[in-house]
Motif scaffolding. Sequence first.
Motif, PDB file in Angstrom:
ATOM      1  N   PHE A   7      -6.476  -8.045  11.222  1.00 46.24           N
ATOM      2  CA  PHE A   7      -5.515  -9.014  10.693  1.00 46.24           C
ATOM      3  C   PHE A   7      -5.184  -8.786   9.213  1.00 46.24           C
ATOM      4  CE2 PHE A   7      -9.720 -11.240  11.077  1.00 46.24           C
ATOM      5  CZ  PHE A   7     -10.070 -11.205   9.729  1.00 46.24           C
ATOM      6  N   ALA A   8      -5.788  -7.778   8.551  1.00 48.30           N
ATOM      7  CA  ALA A   8      -5.496  -7.539   7.130  1.00 48.30           C
ATOM      8  C   ALA A   8      -4.020  -7.238   6.928  1.00 48.30           C
ATOM      9  CB  ALA A   8      -6.353  -6.389   6.610  1.00 48.30           C
ATOM     10  N   THR A   9      -3.472  -7.705   5.839  1.00 45.84           N
ATOM     11  CA  THR A   9      -2.064  -7.471   5.500  1.00 45.84           C
ATOM     12  C   THR A   9      -2.006  -6.774   4.150  1.00 45.84           C
ATOM     13  OG1 THR A   9      -1.862  -9.569   4.340  1.00 45.84           O
ATOM     14  CG2 THR A   9      -1.384  -9.599   6.704  1.00 45.84           C
ATOM     15  N   THR A  12      -3.585  -8.697   1.413  1.00 49.93           N
ATOM     16  CA  THR A  12      -5.016  -9.011   1.470  1.00 49.93           C
ATOM     17  C   THR A  12      -5.880  -7.761   1.591  1.00 49.93           C
ATOM     18  OG1 THR A  12      -5.050  -9.224   3.890  1.00 49.93           O
ATOM     19  CG2 THR A  12      -4.483 -11.196   2.624  1.00 49.93           C
ATOM     20  N   PHE A  15      -8.949  -7.235  -0.615  1.00 54.10           N
ATOM     21  CA  PHE A  15     -10.091  -8.097  -0.297  1.00 54.10           C
ATOM     22  C   PHE A  15     -10.933  -7.465   0.800  1.00 54.10           C
ATOM     23  CE2 PHE A  15     -12.243 -11.406   2.086  1.00 54.10           C
ATOM     24  CZ  PHE A  15     -12.804 -12.180   1.083  1.00 54.10           C
ATOM     25  N   TRP A  16     -10.257  -7.034   1.860  1.00 51.96           N
ATOM     26  CA  TRP A  16     -10.988  -6.505   3.021  1.00 51.96           C
ATOM     27  C   TRP A  16     -11.548  -5.111   2.754  1.00 51.96           C
ATOM     28  CZ3 TRP A  16     -12.628 -10.190   5.795  1.00 51.96           C
ATOM     29  CH2 TRP A  16     -11.859 -11.341   5.978  1.00 51.96           C
ATOM     30  N   PRO A  39      -5.436 -14.396  -1.469  1.00 55.35           N
ATOM     31  CA  PRO A  39      -4.569 -13.470  -2.193  1.00 55.35           C
ATOM     32  C   PRO A  39      -3.093 -13.711  -1.891  1.00 55.35           C
ATOM     33  CG  PRO A  39      -6.228 -12.307  -0.876  1.00 55.35           C
ATOM     34  CD  PRO A  39      -6.240 -13.726  -0.438  1.00 55.35           C
TER      35      PRO A  39
END
Lengths: 141, 384
Positions: A7-9, A12, A15-16, A39
């Motif tokens: 689901f990371a975009t 973001t 962050f991940w 974020p």
Amino acid sequence: MNDMPEFATPETQGFWEGCAAGELRLQRCNDCSAWQFPPRAFCQTCRSNALSWEPVTGRGRLASFTEVHRAPLPEMREAVPYLLALVELEEGPMMMSNLVDTDASRLRLGMALEAVFGRPGLKRGPLPLFRLRDGTASEGT
Amino acid sequence: MKARAIIAGVGDTAVGKLEGSSCLALHAEAAAAAVADAGLESKDIDGVLCAYSMTMPHLMLASVFSEHFGITPSFSLAVQAGGATAAIMVMQAAALVEAGLCRNVLVVCGDNRLTGLSRDGAVAALAQVGHPQFEQPFGFSVPAAYALVARAYMAETGATPEHLAAIAVTARRHAGRHPKAQMRAPITIDDVLDSRPIATPLRLLDCCLVSDGGAALVVGRSDMARDLPRRAISVLGTGQMNTHEHLVAAPSLSEFGCKASAAQAFGRAGIGPGDIDVAEIYDSFTVTLLVELESIGFFARGEAGPAALEGALDLGGTLPCNTHGGLLSFGHSGAAGGLFHVVEAVRQLRGDAAERQVPNAELAFVHGDGGILSAHCSLVLGRV
């Protein structure tokens, strides 16, 4: 990178990436130095677009917690009961997370916490999780 | 002279487990009842406000409803603000009437959440209000989020599980006086404390119901009041406040937007909390009502729970609250859940509430909250 959650975009990703590297990172504004979470593409404080990802201490205090007995999704049924918490980071932002290596009876609001990374029983991750600092229950307020 | 907004008619369907019900059929049944109650015909409706549906999600629910109901409104809008939706719809309808854009605005909600979705389905659908990356992956659920609020509230105020339970017990007592309520059998404090844990400190009986049902009302102009078949109810003041959506972004875990929302509504009505005869306040969980009662100003911080234990919220108490039984015991079918609070306030002010009537109720306060105490809307209603 193969450990990035699906689901990371773009907003973001930093962050991940930090989580995959075992490091908690937050967005910080290059212009006004404000931290922000979750974020986004701009600084919510001064509207600057110049943001960096910076490692943070990973330390915080327990703002609230609940032991969840009713799973929100069928695939989470095996994970209950689990501890859901709000953690106020030293840098200011509030995060939601799971508490690990402890049980509800030891918890008091205000306790000192530190981030660890792993997969809670929820089969996603690595996620930033939190445990009691020093592993003691004596720091509660 | 500027037209004032009135609630000219109200209607509701049966509530509970309604086999064979559907989102649109519940809308149409409630709408027809409200239009008839206002002494109008469907062709008199020139504005339509709908909410949203979980069982029949659609991009244009207001258009779908109007087509189904057979009307061609000159103003149409769907509102999505979770539990604040119903109150916001009334606020919006009143603004449309007072601005002269509409004469008769139909506010209508309905969903078959129980038979159309199942309890598991409803819980899963609601969990989507959690942040997709920073809340949901940790096992967020709406009850868990309110449990986080409850723990912080109890730590700050000293409120006990018995104080939370008193809210559920009072709601059930009220529901016992309403023939349509979904859950009418009396419960005790021990029943609440012995019910199974959902997300500590919240237990099953601290949580609202999942129901099928619909509700509707018609907002019109005060100059039609004298021709109405029923006593018209004035919209005296409205207010709203939106501080966050996700709990991680809430400015505080102890102060929420209900305070500013209510202050706006009271200010516009020119009255204060002490003037209110009956309150209908969103009670998605027992803790929701405790936090809101105190934040709105009906009780000092930490005093709503003890007051509830002593009967303050019951009929005959200092602030009869959720006299139909609320979301905890009357029913909760999505946006209609919040509209039941408004319908009940109107019936109280008309003197139509039968055995649950608050004597001489002249001023009512209604409040809705959506998300995790995220979106708030308050209404002050009164006899014309």
